[in-house]
Design an enzyme around this catalytic site. Structure first.
Site, PDB file in Angstrom:
ATOM      1  N   HIS A 177      73.215 -14.555  11.084  1.00 39.81           N
ATOM      2  CA  HIS A 177      72.914 -15.290   9.861  1.00 39.81           C
ATOM      3  C   HIS A 177      71.472 -15.774   9.915  1.00 39.81           C
ATOM      4  O   HIS A 177      70.816 -15.705  10.954  1.00 39.81           O
ATOM      5  CB  HIS A 177      73.850 -16.500   9.719  1.00 39.81           C
ATOM      6  CG  HIS A 177      73.684 -17.512  10.806  1.00 39.81           C
ATOM      7  ND1 HIS A 177      74.141 -17.311  12.099  1.00 39.81           N
ATOM      8  CD2 HIS A 177      73.085 -18.741  10.823  1.00 39.81           C
ATOM      9  CE1 HIS A 177      73.846 -18.349  12.852  1.00 39.81           C
ATOM     10  NE2 HIS A 177      73.202 -19.230  12.106  1.00 39.81           N
ATOM     11  N   ASP A 180      69.289 -19.429   8.792  1.00 43.08           N
ATOM     12  CA  ASP A 180      69.550 -20.830   8.465  1.00 43.08           C
ATOM     13  C   ASP A 180      69.002 -21.140   7.072  1.00 43.08           C
ATOM     14  O   ASP A 180      67.909 -20.694   6.719  1.00 43.08           O
ATOM     15  CB  ASP A 180      68.901 -21.750   9.494  1.00 43.08           C
ATOM     16  CG  ASP A 180      69.579 -21.654  10.855  1.00 43.08           C
ATOM     17  OD1 ASP A 180      70.735 -21.205  10.903  1.00 43.08           O
ATOM     18  OD2 ASP A 180      68.948 -22.027  11.860  1.00 43.08           O
ATOM     19  N   HIS A 212      69.765 -14.588  13.431  1.00 39.45           N
ATOM     20  CA  HIS A 212      70.179 -14.853  14.807  1.00 39.45           C
ATOM     21  C   HIS A 212      71.693 -14.967  14.890  1.00 39.45           C
ATOM     22  O   HIS A 212      72.385 -15.035  13.871  1.00 39.45           O
ATOM     23  CB  HIS A 212      69.517 -16.129  15.347  1.00 39.45           C
ATOM     24  CG  HIS A 212      69.743 -17.350  14.502  1.00 39.45           C
ATOM     25  ND1 HIS A 212      69.150 -17.535  13.270  1.00 39.45           N
ATOM     26  CD2 HIS A 212      70.519 -18.448  14.706  1.00 39.45           C
ATOM     27  CE1 HIS A 212      69.533 -18.694  12.761  1.00 39.45           C
ATOM     28  NE2 HIS A 212      70.381 -19.264  13.604  1.00 39.45           N
ATOM     29  N   ARG A 246      79.070 -23.006  26.629  1.00 40.29           N
ATOM     30  CA  ARG A 246      77.755 -23.260  26.052  1.00 40.29           C
ATOM     31  C   ARG A 246      77.892 -24.395  25.052  1.00 40.29           C
ATOM     32  O   ARG A 246      78.764 -24.362  24.186  1.00 40.29           O
ATOM     33  CB  ARG A 246      77.199 -22.017  25.352  1.00 40.29           C
ATOM     34  CG  ARG A 246      75.785 -22.182  24.798  1.00 40.29           C
ATOM     35  CD  ARG A 246      75.257 -20.856  24.246  1.00 40.29           C
ATOM     36  NE  ARG A 246      73.850 -20.934  23.911  1.00 40.29           N
ATOM     37  CZ  ARG A 246      73.360 -21.266  22.729  1.00 40.29           C
ATOM     38  NH1 ARG A 246      74.201 -21.543  21.734  1.00 40.29           N
ATOM     39  NH2 ARG A 246      72.064 -21.315  22.521  1.00 40.29           N
TER      40      ARG A 246
END
Length: 330
Positions: free
Chosen positions: A206, A208, A263, A273
């Protein structure tokens, strides 16, 4: 840092695995106190749409405190985390990303941010599930992120040689700015330890929506970006720096000169994570269009004027991987 909780992710149809990508060591590093940083920053926005900043002035002790509180939250029982119901769009989310069918190997906490702190709605949810210390450190962190986002945006304006210096930063510093803080937890993926060929999507590809995103994660890899030629590469984590993403809104304001980087995040078989992302957005009423100051003689506008509210309505109807800016092209 390892999160010991075992999220109930098994019931969901999983994203399609894809091959692991090579690590990329070419991400620009910008020392914010170094003379000439503004020119390097502009170059990074044009070439990659992603860079990391050092000498950013954010205390690492503050970062560590928020990460500790995030780990405590994600270690709560599923019932406690879901006390406010599914994220719609703010609150706790597990597996499902938005309302249009996107899923990932993650759980998250999405918080609405006012000009100085988390919103009353998000605060009410946190008071039901978390210690007071979590709310306190969140507000402190949000203020630090607003300052950092503002400083980076002002360096961008300086590097572009446009006035006033706050031409970008005033948008995210506005009393009615529409900003968001997202805490993500990508737990270890047991399927990867069972011989699954490839990697598992934690958060799908996607761009941002906002002007910029300020990202910090723990020392676990997972972030990948798409280069200009379409090649996907893995970005090594850096716990001392902050990664800055150019968003769709800034791409529009610069008439495509700055690149809104595509990204995604892949899951890890062994380690959790944890990432913390501040999204600096404009007020709902803000009108977005290429700035005349950045338009060369005879240059055509790539985008028609639209409001941030219009963009958000479009985003809520779309899938993660959709190119939302297509609808606003001239």
């Amino acid at each position: 840092m390892v999160v010991l909780t075992k999220p109930s992710l098994e019931q969901v149809s999983l994203p399609t695995p894809h091959k692991p990508r090579s690590c990329f060591s070419g991400i620009p590093v910008i020392d914010m106190l170094e003379p000439g940083a503004e020119a390097l920053l502009v170059k990074a926005c044009e070439e990659f749409g992603l860079f990391k900043v050092t000498n950013h002035g954010v205390p690492m002790e503050l970062v560590a405190r928020l990460e500790d509180e995030a780990v405590k939250f994600f270690s709560l029982s599923q019932m406690e985390k879901e006390r406010s119901g599914p994220a719609n769009p703010f609150g706790y989310g597990n597996r499902k990303i938005g309302g249009n069918g996107d899923v990932g190997w993650l759980e998250y906490l999405l918080l609405e941010v006012t000009s100085k702190s988390i919103s009353h709605a998000s605060l009410a949810f946190l008071k039901e599930t978390c210690a007071r210390s979590f709310c306190s450190v969140l507000n402190e962190y949000i203020q630090a992120m607003r300052r950092l986002a503002s400083e980076v945006l002002e360096l961008m304006a300086q590097g572009l040689m446009i006035e006033p210096r706050n031409i970008f930063s005033k948008v995210v510093m506005d009393e009615e700015s529409d900003s968001v803080l997202r805490l993500n937890h990508y737990p270890p993926c047991p399927l990867l330890l069972q011989g699954l060929n490839g990697t598992m999507t934690g958060f799908g590809e996607h761009t941002d929506p906002q002007l910029i995103s300020v990202l910090r994660s723990n020392n676990t890899s997972g972030l990948e970006i798409s280069l200009r030629d379409g090649t996907w590469v893995s970005v090594l984590p850096d716990t001392e720096s902050f990664f800055i993403n150019v968003g769709d809104s800034l791409q529009v304001l610069t008439n495509g000169r700055f690149r809104s980087v595509r990204h995604r995040v892949v899951a890890n078989g062994y380690k959790s994570r944890v990432s913390m992302v501040y999204f600096g957005g404009p007020p709902s009423r803000e009108r977005l269009a290429p700035l005349p100051l950045l338009m060369g003689e005879g240059e055509q506008s790539l985008y028609r004027e639209f409001t941030w509210c219009e963009y958000k309505r479009c985003a809520y109807r779309s899938r993660l991987a959709d190119n939302r800016l297509e609808q606003f092209e001239s």
